[in-house]
Write a protein that holds these residues in place. Structure first.
Motif, PDB file in Angstrom:
ATOM      1  N   LYS A 139       0.815  -1.225   0.000  1.00  0.00           N
ATOM      2  CA  LYS A 139       0.000   0.000   0.000  1.00  0.00           C
ATOM      3  C   LYS A 139       0.844   1.269   0.000  1.00  0.00           C
ATOM      4  CE  LYS A 139      -1.846   1.064   4.069  1.00  0.00           C
ATOM      5  NZ  LYS A 139      -2.787   1.178   5.187  1.00  0.00           N
ATOM      6  N   TRP A 140       1.806   1.372   0.898  1.00  0.00           N
ATOM      7  CA  TRP A 140       2.549   2.622   1.013  1.00  0.00           C
ATOM      8  C   TRP A 140       3.521   2.832  -0.136  1.00  0.00           C
ATOM      9  CZ3 TRP A 140      -0.171   5.655   3.551  1.00  0.00           C
ATOM     10  CH2 TRP A 140      -0.808   5.303   4.737  1.00  0.00           C
ATOM     11  N   SER A 141       4.162   1.770  -0.599  1.00  0.00           N
ATOM     12  CA  SER A 141       5.124   1.927  -1.694  1.00  0.00           C
ATOM     13  C   SER A 141       4.449   2.459  -2.953  1.00  0.00           C
ATOM     14  CB  SER A 141       5.826   0.599  -1.987  1.00  0.00           C
ATOM     15  OG  SER A 141       6.641   0.226  -0.898  1.00  0.00           O
ATOM     16  N   VAL A 142       3.289   1.930  -3.269  1.00  0.00           N
ATOM     17  CA  VAL A 142       2.557   2.398  -4.453  1.00  0.00           C
ATOM     18  C   VAL A 142       2.227   3.883  -4.317  1.00  0.00           C
ATOM     19  CG1 VAL A 142       0.400   2.176  -5.751  1.00  0.00           C
ATOM     20  CG2 VAL A 142       1.639   0.125  -5.034  1.00  0.00           C
ATOM     21  N   LEU A 143       1.772   4.288  -3.145  1.00  0.00           N
ATOM     22  CA  LEU A 143       1.414   5.694  -2.940  1.00  0.00           C
ATOM     23  C   LEU A 143       2.647   6.601  -2.919  1.00  0.00           C
ATOM     24  CD1 LEU A 143      -1.405   5.213  -0.285  1.00  0.00           C
ATOM     25  CD2 LEU A 143      -1.656   5.693  -2.728  1.00  0.00           C
ATOM     26  N   ILE A 144       3.735   6.126  -2.348  1.00  0.00           N
ATOM     27  CA  ILE A 144       4.987   6.894  -2.360  1.00  0.00           C
ATOM     28  C   ILE A 144       5.450   7.105  -3.792  1.00  0.00           C
ATOM     29  CG2 ILE A 144       7.462   6.763  -1.816  1.00  0.00           C
ATOM     30  CD1 ILE A 144       6.590   5.305   0.822  1.00  0.00           C
ATOM     31  N   LEU A 145       5.447   6.041  -4.576  1.00  0.00           N
ATOM     32  CA  LEU A 145       5.902   6.150  -5.966  1.00  0.00           C
ATOM     33  C   LEU A 145       4.994   7.063  -6.782  1.00  0.00           C
ATOM     34  CD1 LEU A 145       7.059   2.501  -6.565  1.00  0.00           C
ATOM     35  CD2 LEU A 145       8.491   4.526  -6.329  1.00  0.00           C
ATOM     36  N   ALA A 146       3.715   7.045  -6.505  1.00  0.00           N
ATOM     37  CA  ALA A 146       2.801   7.951  -7.211  1.00  0.00           C
ATOM     38  C   ALA A 146       3.181   9.399  -6.939  1.00  0.00           C
ATOM     39  CB  ALA A 146       1.357   7.680  -6.784  1.00  0.00           C
TER      40      ALA A 146
END
Length: 126
Positions: free
Chosen positions: A28-35
């Motif tokens: 969850k967090w990695s996807v949002l960080i990369l976005a």
């Protein structure tokens, strides 16, 4: 030639390196960080403000995993006061299209997912 899902080797083994990488980039967090980092480099505190609900510990751990995998870079800015900025790498940019496809899927199919949830909840009371 395009690979189909049935041609992909299973990544279900607990020690499978593909599974470990998928776990680290698709949480969850990695996807949002990369976005966030696809738009522009950001400092730690700005990322924390943008990602509502993330703890400092979770953000630090996610950033370290992404950095270790070569997906982002950490840069120390020698200003006064010293600051740290994170930026997506060229390798990390290769995730933009797959993540965009996943994001678009959620936007397009959320109504159907919500209907499925309601139907499930109605037939499976707590």
């Amino acid at each position: 030639m395009e690979t189909t899902m049935s041609e992909i080797q299973p990544v279900t083994g607990i020690n499978c390196p593909h599974r470990l990488l998928l776990d680290q980039i698709a949480d969850k967090w990695s996807v949002l960080i990369l976005a966030q980092l696809c738009e522009k480099p950001l400092r730690f505190n700005m990322l924390k403000r943008e990602l509502e609900g993330i703890t400092q510990k979770a953000l630090t751990q996610s950033l370290r995993r992404l950095q270790r995998n070569g997906i982002i870079e950490r840069r120390v800015i020698t200003s006064s006061p010293i600051a740290v900025e994170y930026e997506i790498t060229p390798l990390g940019r290769t995730l933009k299209e797959p993540f965009k496809a996943l994001y678009d899927w959620t936007r397009n199919y959320l109504p159907q997912v919500e209907q499925a949830r309601l139907a499930f909840d109605a037939s499976n009371p707590d």
